[in-house]
Design a protein around this motif. Structure first.
Motif, PDB file in Angstrom:
ATOM      1  N   THR A  13      94.036  86.634 100.703  1.00 10.30           N
ATOM      2  CA  THR A  13      94.637  86.244 101.980  1.00 10.30           C
ATOM      3  C   THR A  13      94.917  87.448 102.869  1.00 10.30           C
ATOM      4  N   THR A  14      95.218  88.598 102.263  1.00  7.99           N
ATOM      5  CA  THR A  14      95.626  89.762 103.047  1.00  7.99           C
ATOM      6  C   THR A  14      94.542  90.812 103.225  1.00  7.99           C
ATOM      7  N   ILE A  15      93.455  90.734 102.464  1.00  9.78           N
ATOM      8  CA  ILE A  15      92.479  91.818 102.447  1.00  9.78           C
ATOM      9  C   ILE A  15      91.848  92.054 103.811  1.00  9.78           C
ATOM     10  N   LEU A  16      91.584  90.993 104.574  1.00  6.78           N
ATOM     11  CA  LEU A  16      90.965  91.173 105.883  1.00  6.78           C
ATOM     12  C   LEU A  16      91.877  91.942 106.826  1.00  6.78           C
ATOM     13  N   GLY A  17      93.174  91.666 106.766  1.00  3.59           N
ATOM     14  CA  GLY A  17      94.116  92.393 107.603  1.00  3.59           C
ATOM     15  C   GLY A  17      94.124  93.877 107.291  1.00  3.59           C
ATOM     16  N   HIS A  18      94.046  94.225 106.001  1.00  2.38           N
ATOM     17  CA  HIS A  18      94.024  95.634 105.620  1.00  2.38           C
ATOM     18  C   HIS A  18      92.726  96.316 106.074  1.00  2.38           C
ATOM     19  N   MET A  19      91.614  95.612 105.944  1.00  3.16           N
ATOM     20  CA  MET A  19      90.348  96.195 106.387  1.00  3.16           C
ATOM     21  C   MET A  19      90.322  96.337 107.900  1.00  3.16           C
ATOM     22  N   ASN A  20      90.902  95.366 108.608  1.00  5.09           N
ATOM     23  CA  ASN A  20      90.997  95.470 110.063  1.00  5.09           C
ATOM     24  C   ASN A  20      91.784  96.714 110.464  1.00  5.09           C
ATOM     25  N   GLY A  21      92.891  96.971 109.761  1.00  9.75           N
ATOM     26  CA  GLY A  21      93.726  98.129 110.077  1.00  9.75           C
ATOM     27  C   GLY A  21      93.005  99.442 109.817  1.00  9.75           C
ATOM     28  N   VAL A  22      92.301  99.527 108.685  1.00 15.30           N
ATOM     29  CA  VAL A  22      91.551 100.745 108.357  1.00 15.30           C
ATOM     30  C   VAL A  22      90.424 100.964 109.366  1.00 15.30           C
ATOM     31  N   PHE A  23      89.744  99.890 109.722  1.00 10.80           N
ATOM     32  CA  PHE A  23      88.637 100.001 110.682  1.00 10.80           C
ATOM     33  C   PHE A  23      89.150 100.439 112.048  1.00 10.80           C
ATOM     34  N   ALA A  24      90.282  99.900 112.471  1.00  8.79           N
ATOM     35  CA  ALA A  24      90.866 100.309 113.747  1.00  8.79           C
ATOM     36  C   ALA A  24      91.243 101.786 113.725  1.00  8.79           C
ATOM     37  N   ALA A  25      91.788 102.257 112.603  1.00 11.97           N
ATOM     38  CA  ALA A  25      92.151 103.677 112.490  1.00 11.97           C
ATOM     39  C   ALA A  25      90.910 104.564 112.535  1.00 11.97           C
ATOM     40  N   ALA A  26      89.786 104.076 111.995  1.00 12.79           N
ATOM     41  CA  ALA A  26      88.557 104.874 111.959  1.00 12.79           C
ATOM     42  C   ALA A  26      88.002 105.126 113.355  1.00 12.79           C
ATOM     43  N   GLN A  27      88.345 104.304 114.304  1.00 12.87           N
ATOM     44  CA  GLN A  27      87.825 104.488 115.656  1.00 12.87           C
ATOM     45  C   GLN A  27      88.385 105.735 116.326  1.00 12.87           C
ATOM     46  N   ALA A  28      89.426 106.326 115.733  1.00 11.60           N
ATOM     47  CA  ALA A  28      89.969 107.584 116.253  1.00 11.60           C
ATOM     48  C   ALA A  28      89.193 108.796 115.743  1.00 11.60           C
ATOM     49  N   VAL A  29      88.245 108.580 114.825  1.00 18.65           N
ATOM     50  CA  VAL A  29      87.438 109.680 114.279  1.00 18.65           C
ATOM     51  C   VAL A  29      86.137 109.746 115.066  1.00 18.65           C
ATOM     52  N   PRO A  30      85.908 110.807 115.838  1.00 18.15           N
ATOM     53  CA  PRO A  30      84.722 110.865 116.708  1.00 18.15           C
ATOM     54  C   PRO A  30      83.420 110.701 115.943  1.00 18.15           C
TER      55      PRO A  30
END
Length: 297
Positions: free
Chosen positions: A160-177
Motif C-alpha cells: 500500500t505504501t511502496i508507491l508513495g516511497h518510490m514517488n518521493g525518491v523519484f522526486a528527489a532524484a530530479q534535483a540531480v542534474p
C-alpha cells in the motif's frame, strides 16, 4: 574460478554496475563536473571556469575462501553418477571442476551481500553500509554516502505504501542534474520491496497481475532492480544508474588464484581443501549522482 566467483554476484552478472578488472591495490575513477556554461550573449562575454575534474578512489579488499570438504559426503554419489566408484589416487578433473565451481557459486552469493552491506573488517565499504548493518550510520559511511537522502519515515513498507516511497525518491532524484537521462537509471530494491511494487501495480491494474515475473518491472519507464544484496529486513532503496556503481576486482592481474588441495594424500583423512584468493572493492563514480530512500528520522 575466481572470475566465476566474482560474476556469481547478481549485481555484477546482471550488468547493474560497472566492473573494473585488473585492479591492484586501488584505482582512481575520474570524471568531469560542469556547472552552467550558458550565459547571456554580449560583445565580450565573461570567461567561465565551469569545468572541474572529479576523482573517486576505489580500494580493493583482499578476500579468501578456505573450505575443507570431506569426500565421503559427496564423492560416492558423484562417482556413481559417472559410472565409476574408484576413490584412490588423483582427484578426477571433472570432480575437481565440480568442487571448484560449486564453491565459486557460493562465494558469488556471499560477495553479493558484501557489495551492498559491507563488513567491518572483511569489506569495510559497501554501497549501503560499512559494517554489515544497513542503518543511518552505515549509510553515512557507505559508498553512497554522498547521495541525496530521502526520508521514508519509520512505518514498515507495504504494497500500500511502496508507491508513495518510490514517488518521493523519484522526486528527489530530479534535483540531480542529468541523472534521469543516464542509461539504465532505476531503483535498486530488496526482493520484498520488489514484490510490494508488483502487488501495487496489480492493484492499479497496470500490469499482468500477481502472476507477473519477478523480472522486468519498471516505474515510469525506469527499471526496478530486485537486488539480493539488499536484505528484506531493511526498508531501503537506491536510485542511480549502473555506471555509477563501480566494482573493482584484481581478476586477470596475476595476484588471484584458485586451488584444490588433495590433503587426504598427506594426512590420512578423507578431505580436500578448496582455496581461493582474490580482491574486490566498491565505489561510486560520481559521489552525488543518486538518492537513498530510508528512515532517516
Amino acid at each position: 574460478y575466481i572470475t566465476a566467483a566474482v560474476l556469481g554476484a547478481v549485481t555484477i552478472n546482471q550488468d547493474r554496475c560497472r566492473l573494473i578488472e585488473g585492479v591492484v591495490g586501488k584505482a582512481v575513477i575520474s570524471g568531469l563536473a560542469f556547472t552552467d556554461v550558458i550565459q547571456a550573449s554580449g560583445c565580450a562575454g565573461a570567461d567561465g571556469a565551469d569545468l572541474a575534474l572529479t576523482e573517486q578512489v576505489l580500494e580493493v579488499n583482499s578476500l579468501m575462501v578456505k573450505e575443507v570438504i570431506c569426500r565421503e559426503t559427496i564423492f560416492p554419489t558423484w562417482m556413481a553418477a559417472q559410472g565409476r566408484m574408484q576413490r584412490n589416487g588423483d582427484i578426477p578433473p571433472t570432480f575437481a571442476d565440480f568442487l571448484l565451481s560449486s564453491t565459486a557459486a557460493q562465494a558469488g552469493t556471499s560477495l553479493e551481500n558484501l557489495l551492498w552491506q559491507g563488513a567491518t573488517t572483511t569489506f569495510p565499504l559497501g554501497f549501503l553500509s560499512n559494517s554489515g548493518t544497513i542503518d543511518e550510520a552505515g549509510i553515512d559511511a557507505s559508498a553512497c554516502k554522498g547521495f541525496i537522502e530521502h526520508d521514508t519515515g519509520g512505518t514498515a513498507w507495504t504494497a500500500t505504501t511502496i508507491l508513495g516511497h518510490m514517488n518521493g525518491v523519484f522526486a528527489a532524484a530530479q534535483a540531480v542534474p542529468g541523472i534521469l537521462q543516464k542509461p539504465g537509471c532505476g531503483f535498486y530494491v530488496s526482493y520484498e520491496a520488489y514484490s510490494f511494487y508488483l502487488q501495487a501495480m496489480a492493484a492499479q491494474n497496470t500490469g499482468p497481475g500477481f502472476n507477473q515475473s519477478m523480472e522486468g518491472a519498471t516505474y515510469l519507464g525506469y527499471p526496478v532492480y530486485p537486488t539480493p544484496g539488499i536484505p528484506n529486513t531493511v526498508d531501503v532503496m537506491v536510485f542511480t544508474y549502473p555506471d555509477n556503481l563501480v566494482v573493482g576486482t584484481n581478476a586477470y592481474s596475476g595476484n588471484e588464484q584458485a586451488a584444490l588441495i588433495p590433503v587426504y594424500q598427506y594426512d590420512g583423512s578423507d578431505n580436500v581443501k578448496v582455496s581461493m584468493d582474490f580482491a574486490v572493492g566498491v565505489q561510486t563514480a560520481v559521489a552525488g549522482d543518486g538518492v537513498v530512500g530510508f528512515d532517516f528520522t
